[in-house]
Motif scaffolding. Structure first.
Motif, PDB file in Angstrom:
ATOM      1  N   ALA A  69      50.067  -1.290 -45.225  1.00  5.21           N
ATOM      2  CA  ALA A  69      50.292  -2.123 -43.908  1.00  5.21           C
ATOM      3  C   ALA A  69      49.286  -1.780 -42.736  1.00  5.21           C
ATOM      4  CB  ALA A  69      51.825  -2.203 -43.733  1.00  5.21           C
ATOM      5  N   PHE A  70      48.376  -2.583 -42.661  1.00  9.02           N
ATOM      6  CA  PHE A  70      47.341  -2.412 -41.599  1.00  9.02           C
ATOM      7  C   PHE A  70      47.961  -2.978 -40.324  1.00  9.02           C
ATOM      8  CE2 PHE A  70      44.470  -2.983 -45.599  1.00  9.02           C
ATOM      9  CZ  PHE A  70      44.506  -1.515 -45.762  1.00  9.02           C
ATOM     10  N   PRO A  71      47.536  -2.375 -39.028  1.00  7.07           N
ATOM     11  CA  PRO A  71      47.758  -3.107 -37.846  1.00  7.07           C
ATOM     12  C   PRO A  71      47.279  -4.605 -37.914  1.00  7.07           C
ATOM     13  CG  PRO A  71      47.143  -1.045 -37.516  1.00  7.07           C
ATOM     14  CD  PRO A  71      46.792  -1.146 -39.040  1.00  7.07           C
ATOM     15  N   GLY A  72      47.833  -5.428 -37.074  1.00 10.35           N
ATOM     16  CA  GLY A  72      47.528  -6.644 -36.922  1.00 10.35           C
ATOM     17  C   GLY A  72      46.353  -6.896 -36.269  1.00 10.35           C
ATOM     18  N   ASN A  73      45.582  -5.971 -35.593  1.00  8.75           N
ATOM     19  CA  ASN A  73      44.529  -6.128 -34.943  1.00  8.75           C
ATOM     20  C   ASN A  73      43.515  -6.175 -35.656  1.00  8.75           C
ATOM     21  OD1 ASN A  73      45.507  -6.618 -32.199  1.00  8.75           O
ATOM     22  ND2 ASN A  73      45.710  -4.210 -31.893  1.00  8.75           N
ATOM     23  N   PRO A  74      42.509  -7.113 -35.775  1.00 12.40           N
ATOM     24  CA  PRO A  74      41.337  -7.296 -36.635  1.00 12.40           C
ATOM     25  C   PRO A  74      40.483  -6.293 -36.960  1.00 12.40           C
ATOM     26  CG  PRO A  74      41.577  -9.359 -35.168  1.00 12.40           C
ATOM     27  CD  PRO A  74      42.305  -8.210 -34.600  1.00 12.40           C
ATOM     28  N   VAL A  75      39.910  -5.421 -35.707  1.00  9.95           N
ATOM     29  CA  VAL A  75      38.949  -4.527 -36.197  1.00  9.95           C
ATOM     30  C   VAL A  75      39.713  -3.218 -36.727  1.00  9.95           C
ATOM     31  CG1 VAL A  75      37.787  -2.840 -35.024  1.00  9.95           C
ATOM     32  CG2 VAL A  75      37.685  -5.057 -34.166  1.00  9.95           C
ATOM     33  N   VAL A  92      29.257   0.987 -34.617  1.00 15.69           N
ATOM     34  CA  VAL A  92      27.759   1.467 -34.032  1.00 15.69           C
ATOM     35  C   VAL A  92      26.805   0.468 -34.906  1.00 15.69           C
ATOM     36  CG1 VAL A  92      28.127   3.567 -33.412  1.00 15.69           C
ATOM     37  CG2 VAL A  92      27.770   2.814 -35.992  1.00 15.69           C
ATOM     38  N   LYS A  93      25.531   0.181 -34.330  1.00 15.63           N
ATOM     39  CA  LYS A  93      24.587  -0.358 -34.840  1.00 15.63           C
ATOM     40  C   LYS A  93      23.589   0.626 -35.456  1.00 15.63           C
ATOM     41  CE  LYS A  93      22.143  -4.453 -35.339  1.00 15.63           C
ATOM     42  NZ  LYS A  93      22.963  -5.498 -36.076  1.00 15.63           N
ATOM     43  N   LEU A  94      23.313   0.508 -36.813  1.00  5.62           N
ATOM     44  CA  LEU A  94      22.422   1.527 -37.363  1.00  5.62           C
ATOM     45  C   LEU A  94      20.875   1.031 -37.281  1.00  5.62           C
ATOM     46  CD1 LEU A  94      24.562   2.325 -40.475  1.00  5.62           C
ATOM     47  CD2 LEU A  94      24.599   3.319 -38.085  1.00  5.62           C
ATOM     48  N   ARG A  95      19.974   2.188 -37.154  1.00 10.00           N
ATOM     49  CA  ARG A  95      18.631   2.208 -37.224  1.00 10.00           C
ATOM     50  C   ARG A  95      18.097   3.381 -37.846  1.00 10.00           C
ATOM     51  NH1 ARG A  95      15.806   4.710 -33.317  1.00 10.00           N
ATOM     52  NH2 ARG A  95      16.871   5.391 -31.717  1.00 10.00           N
ATOM     53  N   PHE A  96      16.876   3.253 -38.433  1.00 11.78           N
ATOM     54  CA  PHE A  96      16.185   4.287 -39.048  1.00 11.78           C
ATOM     55  C   PHE A  96      15.288   4.851 -37.715  1.00 11.78           C
ATOM     56  CE2 PHE A  96      17.827   2.609 -42.828  1.00 11.78           C
ATOM     57  CZ  PHE A  96      18.196   3.907 -43.495  1.00 11.78           C
ATOM     58  N   SER A  97      15.085   6.350 -37.514  1.00 13.59           N
ATOM     59  CA  SER A  97      13.986   6.785 -36.722  1.00 13.59           C
ATOM     60  C   SER A  97      12.788   6.895 -37.574  1.00 13.59           C
ATOM     61  CB  SER A  97      14.588   8.017 -35.930  1.00 13.59           C
ATOM     62  OG  SER A  97      14.557   9.174 -37.218  1.00 13.59           O
ATOM     63  N   GLY A 118      41.132  -5.667 -30.992  1.00 16.52           N
ATOM     64  CA  GLY A 118      41.230  -7.256 -30.830  1.00 16.52           C
ATOM     65  C   GLY A 118      39.933  -8.056 -30.834  1.00 16.52           C
ATOM     66  N   ASP A 119      38.915  -7.172 -30.746  1.00 16.36           N
ATOM     67  CA  ASP A 119      37.509  -7.871 -30.375  1.00 16.36           C
ATOM     68  C   ASP A 119      36.636  -7.995 -31.777  1.00 16.36           C
ATOM     69  OD1 ASP A 119      34.942  -8.772 -29.734  1.00 16.36           O
ATOM     70  OD2 ASP A 119      34.461  -6.963 -28.384  1.00 16.36           O
ATOM     71  N   PHE A 120      37.320  -8.766 -32.722  1.00 12.16           N
ATOM     72  CA  PHE A 120      36.690  -8.687 -34.200  1.00 12.16           C
ATOM     73  C   PHE A 120      35.215  -9.471 -34.092  1.00 12.16           C
ATOM     74  CE2 PHE A 120      39.380 -12.470 -33.463  1.00 12.16           C
ATOM     75  CZ  PHE A 120      38.485 -13.367 -33.959  1.00 12.16           C
ATOM     76  N   ALA A 121      34.911 -10.012 -32.989  1.00  8.69           N
ATOM     77  CA  ALA A 121      33.645 -10.828 -32.812  1.00  8.69           C
ATOM     78  C   ALA A 121      32.582  -9.646 -32.719  1.00  8.69           C
ATOM     79  CB  ALA A 121      33.655 -11.538 -31.739  1.00  8.69           C
ATOM     80  N   ASN A 122      33.067  -8.660 -32.249  1.00  6.60           N
ATOM     81  CA  ASN A 122      32.113  -7.494 -32.175  1.00  6.60           C
ATOM     82  C   ASN A 122      31.581  -7.085 -33.527  1.00  6.60           C
ATOM     83  OD1 ASN A 122      30.787  -6.134 -29.918  1.00  6.60           O
ATOM     84  ND2 ASN A 122      31.819  -4.215 -30.493  1.00  6.60           N
ATOM     85  N   LEU A 123      32.329  -7.087 -34.723  1.00  6.28           N
ATOM     86  CA  LEU A 123      31.946  -6.871 -35.958  1.00  6.28           C
ATOM     87  C   LEU A 123      30.645  -7.445 -36.356  1.00  6.28           C
ATOM     88  CD1 LEU A 123      35.725  -6.485 -37.634  1.00  6.28           C
ATOM     89  CD2 LEU A 123      34.080  -4.537 -36.988  1.00  6.28           C
ATOM     90  N   ALA A 124      30.457  -8.531 -36.018  1.00  2.00           N
ATOM     91  CA  ALA A 124      29.195  -9.107 -36.756  1.00  2.00           C
ATOM     92  C   ALA A 124      28.091  -8.394 -36.138  1.00  2.00           C
ATOM     93  CB  ALA A 124      29.480 -10.733 -36.308  1.00  2.00           C
TER      94      ALA A 124
END
Length: 402
Positions: free
Chosen positions: A292-298, A344-349, A365-371
């Protein structure tokens, strides 16, 4: 409240093997192979030409012959053409089966062709060059793919090459994804100013599909009798419930009481983490598990990747991949004494390191950030400040791209 490590330990202790089943190989992408795949014949099955050009007998070169009469042209799939004399050759294409009368391929770029003859224009030839000899990859009966691995597009190709039309795979649990609450409406409906569309369920369903799972969707309204009835149905028809929201102690959260009434016991409730602190995990008397996960999308998204998918892989017997770590790209501060899963956003050095660049949103609640992000980086509790250059474990939810 339990720690992340305790929650992980209890969840993995409930990992279960659901058995095996046979399915068509073309439907097996994303499943876990439950048998070793063996070659039904030598691979390659014949001496295979690897470059377009001419096929000669190398002894002719040793005799000083440089010009050859083209006896025939042979394409891939043609019956091999024999030569009768040392000064003959066969014009031959990539993938063709080589006759026993020839043993060396000279590519077009090293010959001149004119009037049905081919003249060698280079030196340094080697006997047997540009050939993929029979059985050098695998012999008949050799294992070409070991069990307990994810079936990828490459593995599908291997399976097809040995004529394996059906595969034994790990059976997947029957899963239902439950949303609850009268504030949720269907995706195709227009919500009122105080309603929202159901999105968590579809997010979970999409993640499951990446693992070959098809979860059923069920919505439970804010009604105690309906809640108990629906949950009772699920205990008889599914092996796992994935739930979003509805397990707090609010006046209209009927699910905890209903779960207890139908025989689902709490294993833990609340984890010292952010997001996802109100995560609830339980088990029915018949062995069915409830995440049972919390209701917030993230929070739902994070808990799914941090807890459910490792549980699924453990039960499927997947050969576990090593943990992935990344270098924190900048300083970060977090005061509550909780394990923090930071987007986080990933990149290679240029040194080949994975760098995790912090992308701060507006909470769970900021699920748009996941994109715009690629992973969660797990920052341990007991600290408030995290410095650039420190290394922490990450939980990727997108493919790493250079």
């Amino acid at each position: 409240m339990v720690t992340v490590e305790q929650a992980e330990k209890w969840i993995l202790s409930e990992a279960k093997d659901f058995g095996t089943e046979i399915i068509p190989f073309e439907n097996a992408l994303g499943r876990i192979l439950a048998e070793d795949i063996k070659a039904d014949r030598d691979l390659p099955p014949f001496n295979r030409v690897t470059m377009d050009g001419i096929a000669i007998r190398y002894a002719a070169v040793e005799q000083g012959i440089q010009t050859f009469k083209i006896k025939a042209t042979q394409a891939a799939g043609d019956i091999p053409v024999d030569i009768d004399q040392a000064a003959e050759c066969v014009e031959i294409m990539t993938g063709a089966s080589l006759s026993a009368s020839v043993d060396t391929i000279i590519p077009y770029e090293h010959i001149a062709v004119q009037n049905s003859t081919a003249t060698i224009t280079t030196t340094g030839l080697k006997k047997g060059q540009n050939l993929h000899l029979r059985g050098t990859d695998k012999k008949q009966g050799d294992v070409v793919a070991v069990k307990q691995q994810l079936i990828t597009p490459a593995l599908i190709g291997i399976v097809a090459s040995v004529g394996k039309v059906e595969l034994l795979v790990q059976k997947l649990p029957r899963i239902v994804i439950i949303s609850s609450g009268d504030e949720l409406v269907n995706v195709n409906e227009t919500p009122s100013p105080i309603q929202i569309r159901k999105s968590n369920s579809y997010t979970i369903k999409a993640v499951l599909r990446q693992y070959g799972l098809e979860g059923d969707l069920l919505h439970i309204p804010d009604d105690p009798e309906v809640t108990e009835e629906k949950l009772n149905f699920c205990t008889a028809n599914y092996e796992v419930i994935l739930m979003t929201g509805g397990v707090s102690m609010g006046k209209f959260d009927y699910i905890p009481k209903a779960l207890d009434k139908i025989g689902v016991k709490t294993i833990f409730y609340k984890v010292s983490q952010r997001p996802g602190k109100p995560f609830w995990f339980g088990k029915h008397d018949n062995g069915m598990l409830v995440f049972a996960f919390p209701g917030n999308p993230v929070a739902t998204f994070m808990c799914l990747h941090r807890y459910f998918l490792p549980w699924l892989n453990a039960g499927q017997g997947v050969n576990q991949k090593p943990a992935v770590y990344a270098v924190l790209g900048q300083d970060f501060a977090f005061k509550p004494d909780l394990q923090y899963f930071l987007q986080v956003k990933l990149r290679f050095s240029d040194k080949g390191q994975i760098i995790a660049e912090v992308i701060e949103g507006n909470g769970s609640g900021d699920f748009a950030n996941l994109a715009d992000t690629d992973a969660f980086i797990e920052l341990p509790k007991g600290r408030e400040e995290f410095k650039k250059g420190e290394v922490y474990r990450i939980w990727p939810f997108k493919q790493l791209i250079a």
